[in-house]
Design a protein around this motif. Sequence first.
Motif, PDB file in Angstrom:
ATOM      1  N   LEU A 155      29.739  36.825  48.256  1.00 22.19           N
ATOM      2  CA  LEU A 155      28.715  36.675  47.184  1.00 22.19           C
ATOM      3  C   LEU A 155      28.994  35.471  46.019  1.00 22.19           C
ATOM      4  O   LEU A 155      28.027  34.788  45.399  1.00 22.19           O
ATOM      5  CB  LEU A 155      28.158  37.972  46.463  1.00 22.19           C
ATOM      6  N   PRO A 303      21.710  40.740  47.888  1.00 16.69           N
ATOM      7  CA  PRO A 303      22.737  40.443  47.611  1.00 16.69           C
ATOM      8  C   PRO A 303      23.021  38.906  47.878  1.00 16.69           C
ATOM      9  O   PRO A 303      23.633  38.275  46.965  1.00 16.69           O
ATOM     10  CB  PRO A 303      23.795  41.174  48.260  1.00 16.69           C
ATOM     11  N   LEU A 304      22.838  38.423  49.025  1.00 20.09           N
ATOM     12  CA  LEU A 304      23.257  37.247  49.375  1.00 20.09           C
ATOM     13  C   LEU A 304      22.136  36.023  48.662  1.00 20.09           C
ATOM     14  O   LEU A 304      22.710  35.275  47.901  1.00 20.09           O
ATOM     15  CB  LEU A 304      23.237  36.708  50.649  1.00 20.09           C
ATOM     16  N   SER A 307      22.560  35.961  44.521  1.00 24.05           N
ATOM     17  CA  SER A 307      23.648  35.144  44.123  1.00 24.05           C
ATOM     18  C   SER A 307      23.474  33.589  44.288  1.00 24.05           C
ATOM     19  O   SER A 307      23.655  32.826  43.500  1.00 24.05           O
ATOM     20  CB  SER A 307      24.849  35.564  44.947  1.00 24.05           C
TER      21      SER A 307
END
Length: 449
Positions: A155, A303-304, A307
């Motif tokens: 991340l 999450p990916l 970020s």
Amino acid sequence: MKLKHLLLSILFTFALFSSTAVASGHAGATAAPMTQEELIAQEKATYEPKSVTGLITSFFHTTGLDAILNPVEGLKNAQGVEISTFAQSWGRVIMFLIIFVLFYLAIGKGFEPLLLLPIAFGGLLANIPIADMAAPGHMLGIIYNMGIANEFFPLLIFMGVGAMTDFGPLLSNPKTALLGGAAQFGIFGSLVGAAALSQYTDMVDFTLRQSSAISIIGGADGPTSIFIASALAPEMLGAIAVAAYSYMALVPVIQPPIMRALTTKEERQIVMKTSRKVHRLEKLIFPIVVIMMIALILPDAAPLMGSFAFGNFAKESGVVDRLSNEMQNSLINIVTIFLGFGVGMTLQADKFLVAETLGIMVIGLLAFAAGTAAGVIMAKVMNKFSKEPINPLIGAAGVSAVPMAARVVSKVGSEEKPGNILLMHAMGPNVAGVIGSAVAAGVLLSIFK
């Protein structure tokens, strides 16, 4: 005044006698400290005199060479799993050779050295006998648990990549996003292929979770591959990470033959028009729009993409240059070292030298080739129906290898027609491929919830 001194003296005497009484009360429970003479006598009683040859032999039994030459039955690794005698001996030798090959590719050939070199060195440390550096409380084990097992390092890498990404080429020609989407065919195609091979043949025996983790290699996205492998198949993390970064490094070798095979010389010589200039406000709004779409449609990709979008948003805002510069430089460099060492820890002989590793490498290669081919074919179709010409070569940049895939496209295009610069046109599908692989990862994660 004398009375005050007298009272203090009485209290001091009482405290002294109290501590003496407590100490004497514990005397039976704790042994008295040994004198120097007693320590020497005890050492003489337990010491066995050895000759010089005996001392050399004892030292040899503590060396890694002895551990490789004389493997022990029933020896267990840091996770409590028994290690075969082959993995202790010849397995380590083979892994050292593989690691030296990775060093050569990173240093001699320049194939993704920023990650391949720390991964290889982490693997070198992980295979040192006796030291057990991959144990939970040791160096590599701490790094692994600190950011690989909990998926944190990928991340942070995505945050840095976002800060280095320019969405301008994609926004100036939005239809190139279709090429990034088409290239994800390699991910889902390899997923179906791996599952079918496991179901109907004896060649491999992957579970659906393992097949899903392997399939991400088709997107040529190293951080996403590590992220998915950590979540779905941590036992295959080392092989998946090495395959993903190896194929990213081999983009200049793998992609050009596929691109030439699927296009004519006339198509490769197509000159594309200069794209429009993108307003700063468009670049500022785009990452927010992406995150809102993720929030509403595919939260598992948050999450990916969160970020990635934050890194890009900080860069495009223009008011936090210090943060943006740190993400692009210091942060991503430090995390890259830790990420490489953490992944390298999984390159232990007992984990890497298994039949499944060969299956991962083959399926990953086919997935990457399929993604490249799908992008080129989609670009050919778009060129047929587009008012403005589209060079099919840019479809190969739909994989997530940023910016290497775009550079390869530009190189092949300039070789076919000198002066034909396709780099900025290829960056559109290249950036779209990053988003596409993150979305594909979110879809796979949501399946196994």
